[in-house]
Design an enzyme around this catalytic site. Sequence first.
Site, mmCIF file in Angstrom:
data_model
loop_
_atom_site.group_PDB
_atom_site.id
_atom_site.type_symbol
_atom_site.label_atom_id
_atom_site.label_comp_id
_atom_site.label_asym_id
_atom_site.label_seq_id
_atom_site.Cartn_x
_atom_site.Cartn_y
_atom_site.Cartn_z
ATOM 1 N N ASP A 39 0.846 -1.192 0.000
ATOM 2 C CA ASP A 39 0.000 0.000 0.000
ATOM 3 C C ASP A 39 0.887 1.250 0.000
ATOM 4 O O ASP A 39 1.884 1.321 0.716
ATOM 5 C CB ASP A 39 -0.919 -0.001 1.231
ATOM 6 N N GLU B 298 -12.382 3.341 -1.272
ATOM 7 C CA GLU B 298 -11.963 4.475 -2.104
ATOM 8 C C GLU B 298 -11.653 4.051 -3.537
ATOM 9 O O GLU B 298 -11.897 4.809 -4.469
ATOM 10 C CB GLU B 298 -10.729 5.147 -1.478
ATOM 11 N N VAL B 299 -11.050 2.890 -3.684
ATOM 12 C CA VAL B 299 -10.682 2.430 -5.025
ATOM 13 C C VAL B 299 -11.672 1.341 -5.447
ATOM 14 O O VAL B 299 -11.784 0.302 -4.789
ATOM 15 C CB VAL B 299 -9.242 1.875 -5.038
ATOM 16 N N HIS C 102 -10.132 -5.258 -3.583
ATOM 17 C CA HIS C 102 -8.805 -5.488 -2.991
ATOM 18 C C HIS C 102 -8.968 -5.916 -1.553
ATOM 19 O O HIS C 102 -9.860 -5.459 -0.849
ATOM 20 C CB HIS C 102 -7.933 -4.231 -3.081
ATOM 21 N N HIS D 79 -6.998 -5.847 1.956
ATOM 22 C CA HIS D 79 -5.873 -5.308 2.719
ATOM 23 C C HIS D 79 -5.366 -6.396 3.660
ATOM 24 O O HIS D 79 -6.163 -7.024 4.373
ATOM 25 C CB HIS D 79 -6.328 -4.145 3.605
HETATM 26 P P1 AMP Z 1 -9.826 1.409 0.156
HETATM 27 O O1 AMP Z 1 -10.132 2.597 0.993
HETATM 28 O O2 AMP Z 1 -10.163 0.110 0.832
HETATM 29 O O3 AMP Z 1 -10.423 1.526 -1.237
HETATM 30 O O4 AMP Z 1 -8.255 1.355 0.028
HETATM 31 C C1 AMP Z 1 -7.540 1.883 -1.046
HETATM 32 C C2 AMP Z 1 -6.083 1.771 -0.685
HETATM 33 O O5 AMP Z 1 -5.322 1.949 -1.854
HETATM 34 C C3 AMP Z 1 -5.613 2.809 0.332
HETATM 35 O O6 AMP Z 1 -5.085 2.168 1.474
HETATM 36 C C4 AMP Z 1 -4.544 3.601 -0.449
HETATM 37 O O7 AMP Z 1 -3.455 3.980 0.366
HETATM 38 C C5 AMP Z 1 -4.129 2.574 -1.503
HETATM 39 N N1 AMP Z 1 -3.568 3.142 -2.734
HETATM 40 C C6 AMP Z 1 -4.067 4.144 -3.487
HETATM 41 N N2 AMP Z 1 -3.286 4.359 -4.557
HETATM 42 C C7 AMP Z 1 -2.294 3.441 -4.500
HETATM 43 C C8 AMP Z 1 -1.178 3.152 -5.328
HETATM 44 N N3 AMP Z 1 -0.916 3.829 -6.450
HETATM 45 N N4 AMP Z 1 -0.351 2.137 -4.960
HETATM 46 C C9 AMP Z 1 -0.590 1.449 -3.822
HETATM 47 N N5 AMP Z 1 -1.632 1.674 -3.005
HETATM 48 C C10 AMP Z 1 -2.475 2.670 -3.333
#
Ligand code: AMP
Length: 120
Positions: free
Chosen positions: A33, A99-100, A104, A106
């Site tokens: 991350d 957020e993404v 995924h 974690h």
């Molecule tokens: P979520 O809130 O569960 O969608 O988590 C998204 C995660 O993606 C967060 O912990 C961010 O820090 C991580 N993240 C966003 N952009 C990147 C990136 N380019 N490379 C690695 N991790 C990322």
Amino acid sequence: MTYDQDNIFAKILKGDIPCDKVFESEKTLAFNDISPAAPRHILVIPKGPYTDIVDFASNASQDEQADFWAAVTKIAQDEGLNEKGFRSIANTGEHGGQEVPHFHLHLLGGEPIGKMRSKD
Ligand code: AMP
């Protein structure tokens, strides 16, 4: 939810932006991350276009799902997370704080991770 082909993890999978890769198989990728919330913070993603855990569990093939969970197991063992334990989290949708919009998992470890939930 329709899959957003331009989300940040889709760009990583296309090779448009780099990642700090931890593991890769035919159908699964894992990387550190970018903003770690623990000493070890690894994200495991399927290579297929699934928005969240429900989409993945409903629509991914048995091969994709088997590959994903085999990857999680191998990473937990090879990266030492399984020795003292770790937390796996799949944030999902608005209330889950996702957020993404590419599924995924974690994997958080390297120290005691604390309470399961905060209201912050
Ligand atoms: P979520 O809130 O569960 O969608 O988590 C998204 C995660 O993606 C967060 O912990 C961010 O820090 C991580 N993240 C966003 N952009 C990147 C990136 N380019 N490379 C690695 N991790 C990322």
